[in-house]
Scaffold this motif. Structure first.
Motif, PDB file in Angstrom:
ATOM      1  N   MET A 247       0.640  -0.836   0.210  1.00  0.00           N
ATOM      2  CA  MET A 247       0.133   0.125   0.124  1.00  0.00           C
ATOM      3  C   MET A 247       0.722   1.007  -0.481  1.00  0.00           C
ATOM      4  O   MET A 247       0.619   2.094   0.185  1.00  0.00           O
ATOM      5  CB  MET A 247      -0.793   0.345   1.064  1.00  0.00           C
ATOM      6  CG  MET A 247      -2.320  -1.321   1.458  1.00  0.00           C
ATOM      7  SD  MET A 247      -3.257  -0.877  -0.109  1.00  0.00           S
ATOM      8  CE  MET A 247      -4.188  -2.686   0.415  1.00  0.00           C
ATOM      9  N   THR A 248       2.379   1.056  -0.302  1.00  0.00           N
ATOM     10  CA  THR A 248       3.182   1.835   0.109  1.00  0.00           C
ATOM     11  C   THR A 248       3.990   2.998  -1.251  1.00  0.00           C
ATOM     12  O   THR A 248       3.069   2.158  -2.723  1.00  0.00           O
ATOM     13  CB  THR A 248       3.609   2.067   0.844  1.00  0.00           C
ATOM     14  OG1 THR A 248       5.213   1.212   0.026  1.00  0.00           O
ATOM     15  CG2 THR A 248       3.385   0.648   2.239  1.00  0.00           C
ATOM     16  N   GLY A 254      -0.134   1.600  -4.266  1.00  0.00           N
ATOM     17  CA  GLY A 254       0.314   2.894  -3.849  1.00  0.00           C
ATOM     18  C   GLY A 254      -0.328   4.108  -5.509  1.00  0.00           C
ATOM     19  O   GLY A 254      -0.766   3.501  -5.812  1.00  0.00           O
ATOM     20  N   PRO A 255       0.390   5.160  -5.179  1.00  0.00           N
ATOM     21  CA  PRO A 255       0.036   5.754  -6.055  1.00  0.00           C
ATOM     22  C   PRO A 255       0.560   5.851  -7.604  1.00  0.00           C
ATOM     23  O   PRO A 255       0.520   6.809  -8.046  1.00  0.00           O
ATOM     24  CB  PRO A 255       0.945   7.035  -5.530  1.00  0.00           C
ATOM     25  CG  PRO A 255       1.562   6.927  -4.320  1.00  0.00           C
ATOM     26  CD  PRO A 255       1.037   5.758  -3.753  1.00  0.00           C
ATOM     27  N   ASP A 265      -5.573   2.083  -3.058  1.00  0.00           N
ATOM     28  CA  ASP A 265      -5.995   1.037  -4.063  1.00  0.00           C
ATOM     29  C   ASP A 265      -6.367  -0.174  -4.241  1.00  0.00           C
ATOM     30  O   ASP A 265      -6.184  -0.456  -4.958  1.00  0.00           O
ATOM     31  CB  ASP A 265      -6.822   1.714  -5.302  1.00  0.00           C
ATOM     32  CG  ASP A 265      -7.772   0.870  -6.107  1.00  0.00           C
ATOM     33  OD1 ASP A 265      -8.724   0.055  -5.830  1.00  0.00           O
ATOM     34  OD2 ASP A 265      -8.796   2.122  -6.787  1.00  0.00           O
ATOM     35  N   ASP A 266      -6.500  -1.599  -2.823  1.00  0.00           N
ATOM     36  CA  ASP A 266      -6.548  -3.130  -3.782  1.00  0.00           C
ATOM     37  C   ASP A 266      -7.352  -3.695  -4.814  1.00  0.00           C
ATOM     38  O   ASP A 266      -7.230  -4.766  -4.625  1.00  0.00           O
ATOM     39  CB  ASP A 266      -6.151  -4.139  -2.916  1.00  0.00           C
ATOM     40  CG  ASP A 266      -7.099  -3.525  -1.443  1.00  0.00           C
ATOM     41  OD1 ASP A 266      -8.622  -2.644  -1.524  1.00  0.00           O
ATOM     42  OD2 ASP A 266      -6.962  -4.278  -0.828  1.00  0.00           O
ATOM     43  N   SER A 496       4.039   4.298   5.846  1.00  0.00           N
ATOM     44  CA  SER A 496       3.160   4.561   5.002  1.00  0.00           C
ATOM     45  C   SER A 496       2.781   5.765   4.793  1.00  0.00           C
ATOM     46  O   SER A 496       2.267   6.252   3.250  1.00  0.00           O
ATOM     47  CB  SER A 496       1.624   4.278   4.938  1.00  0.00           C
ATOM     48  OG  SER A 496       0.765   4.626   6.684  1.00  0.00           O
ATOM     49  N   GLU A 497       3.723   6.887   4.893  1.00  0.00           N
ATOM     50  CA  GLU A 497       3.831   8.140   4.389  1.00  0.00           C
ATOM     51  C   GLU A 497       4.635   8.086   3.028  1.00  0.00           C
ATOM     52  O   GLU A 497       5.523   7.305   3.205  1.00  0.00           O
ATOM     53  CB  GLU A 497       5.072   9.248   5.215  1.00  0.00           C
ATOM     54  CG  GLU A 497       5.977   9.171   5.849  1.00  0.00           C
ATOM     55  CD  GLU A 497       6.476   7.621   6.528  1.00  0.00           C
ATOM     56  OE1 GLU A 497       7.787   7.340   7.149  1.00  0.00           O
ATOM     57  OE2 GLU A 497       5.746   7.033   6.914  1.00  0.00           O
ATOM     58  N   LEU A 498       3.805   9.351   2.348  1.00  0.00           N
ATOM     59  CA  LEU A 498       4.807   9.787   0.950  1.00  0.00           C
ATOM     60  C   LEU A 498       5.793  10.323   1.155  1.00  0.00           C
ATOM     61  O   LEU A 498       5.799  11.174   1.763  1.00  0.00           O
ATOM     62  CB  LEU A 498       3.921  10.292   0.253  1.00  0.00           C
ATOM     63  CG  LEU A 498       2.401  10.264   0.077  1.00  0.00           C
ATOM     64  CD1 LEU A 498       1.459  10.623  -0.636  1.00  0.00           C
ATOM     65  CD2 LEU A 498       2.978   8.836  -0.636  1.00  0.00           C
TER      66      LEU A 498
END
Length: 504
Positions: A247-248, A254-255, A265-266, A496-498
């Protein structure tokens, strides 16, 4: 009759005078012909299989393929740290990151450290670097070893990058990056004198994120169906950190380097964003192939092609969804394998395929060997020249890969791995001397090149694991590392932070 004799004598003298060359000219000409020109095209984040000559089912790279068809193709070429700045410093120096000191993407190449461009410069070469340097994020000034130096701060942009032109002026050069640096490279070569060999390094931005193809290639792969790799959903035998990464910034949910606006978004439908990203990545490589074609055409037209060592390579690989990951840094094949092709008729006039494991540490000594220049001292790499002649008995059968955890990109643990000709063993030390907190990985690269099955808990491979532990220690010692000297940061966990926008 005497007039006729005098006329003959005069004509003979005139003919002789056109053939006689001064001793200084003879020396200059022999120096030029005895030393090959060197052209090194260094791509950023290009996968080992992102070429049609490497078997890619969709990418067509005819100009790069022609280099491979006429030169040396490396089937097993690897970087020793899969991160841009450390790998680039290794290519220049022949050293591992702990020796050259560039262990992250924010450290510049040490001004006092030797390099193959410096050795070539001392040997009489005209030297230039044009394009993405990416060592020292905010420094775009000329570096030692180069007579001419053009780069920019940070990553640069695919369109209209501001370049520092040899330390004399900064200006935005309009156009697509790959085309612009190719134009600059051709202009520089055209200005070189005929009495000295030249060495030109071209730092391509492509295919580094964020991926923006040249307009003519924006839709080149719209027809190709792209899905998440099967390995993205087969993580049961993998370390937990790989699942945490999904999710990262470096995971497939991730993005995706801004190709996905709503994340994480999975959902199955989100594969559309992944497909767009992959197609754009491929599109940037088509322009790189065009660049190779233009450079080779110029060298051929000027009669210099066969007296030139042309090196095409990448600094590190890129994960394209394998095990649910994007980006690089890990010790998995998509991350640490890179393409390398060398066309140099001085060593081979027919195609050669090298199957032995070659490293980024080997690039500098190989180039210096071809140029007949003074070799770098006390380095970790070696010239590949013996492999070309088939002398493989003394070549490496194992080597160390490593990566250090980054607080700015907290998505990958510390990595210490040994890759042999058959098995790969990966460990994740915590960094404080305590017991590893992540499951290790063991892969049989002959039976399972996709690294689909982690054998680390297979009782049948207990002896193999013990042997690979010993080989890891041996590989570390071979480059001057042991448990006391191996400095690594503390693993602070998967975040998890960008990352900050200025360093992406």
């Amino acid at each position: 009759m005497r007039l006729h004799a005098r006329l003959i004598s005069a004509l003979a003298l005139l003919a002789f005078s056109t053939l006689v060359v001064s001793p200084l000219e003879v020396t200059a000409q022999s120096a030029k012909t005895s030393k090959p020109n060197i052209v090194v095209m260094l791509c950023d984040d290009i996968r080992y299989d992102a070429l049609s000559c490497a078997g890619h089912p969709h990418l067509k790279t005819p100009h790069i393929d022609k280099l491979a068809a006429e030169g040396i193709y490396f089937e097993n070429m690897f970087c020793t740290t899969s991160l841009c700045s450390p790998s680039r410093a290794t290519i220049l120096s022949g050293l591992y990151a702990h020796s050259h000191g560039v262990t992250n993407n924010f450290t510049d190449y040490p001004a006092e450290l030797d390099s193959f461009p410096r050795r070539l410069q001392a040997a009489g070469y005209q030297t230039a670097y044009i394009g993405k340097w990416h060592m020292g994020e905010k420094n775009d000034q000329p570096r030692p070893g180069f007579d001419y130096f053009v780069t920019h701060k940070g990553q640069g942009q695919y369109f209209d990058t501001e370049f520092n032109l040899n330390g004399k002026e900064r200006k935005v050069v309009e156009g697509y990056y790959t085309t612009v640096v190719t134009d600059m490279s051709l202009d520089w070569m055209k200005k070189q004198s005929d009495d000295k060999p030249f060495m030109l390094m071209i730092g391509q931005k492509a295919p580094h994120s964020f991926y923006y193809p040249e307009p003519k290639y924006e839709h080149a792969f719209d027809h190709v169906e792209v899905n998440y790799p099967h390995s993205s959903f087969q993580l049961g035998d993998k370390p937990r950190w790989i699942t945490q990464r999904l999710m990262t910034w470096h995971g497939i949910y991730g993005p995706l380097f801004d190709w996905r606006n709503q994340f994480p978004d999975d959902k199955a439908s989100a594969v559309v964003d992944f497909a767009k990203m992959v197609r754009a990545y491929w599109g940037t490589i088509l322009s790189v192939d065009d660049s190779v074609g233009r450079l080779v055409e110029y060298l051929n037209e000027t009669g210099e092609l066969d007296n030139t060592m042309f090196v095409f390579m990448g600094d590190n690989g890129l994960l394209e969804g394998e095990h649910g990951m994007v980006d690089k840094r890990t010790a998995h094949e998509g991350s640490l394998r890179v393409p390398m092709i060398i066309r140099y008729p001085g060593w081979t006039k027919s195609p050669v395929r090298i199957t032995k494991q070659v490293l980024t540490t080997d690039v500098a000594p190989t180039i210096l060997d071809a140029a007949g220049a003074e070799p770098l001292k006390n380095i970790h790499g070696q010239s590949i020249r013996p492999l070309v002649s088939g002398d493989v008995d003394q070549w490496r059968t194992e080597w160390l890969y490593y990566y250090n955890y980054e607080k700015q990109f907290p998505y990958t643990p510390n990595v210490r791995a040994v890759r042999g000709d058959r098995f790969k063993y990966i460990r994740y030390p915590h960094g404080d001397g305590s017991k590893d907190r992540h499951m290790a990985e063991l892969y049989d690269m002959q039976a399972d090149p996709a690294e689909s099955t982690n054998l680390v808990h297979d009782a049948k491979h207990a002896a193999t694991i013990a042997e690979m532990e010993r080989r890891l220690i041996r590989a570390m010692k071979a480059v001057g590392l042991d448990q006391e000297s191996d400095r690594m940061p503390i693993d602070q966990g998967i975040g998890s932070e960008l990352p900050d926008e200025s360093i992406r």
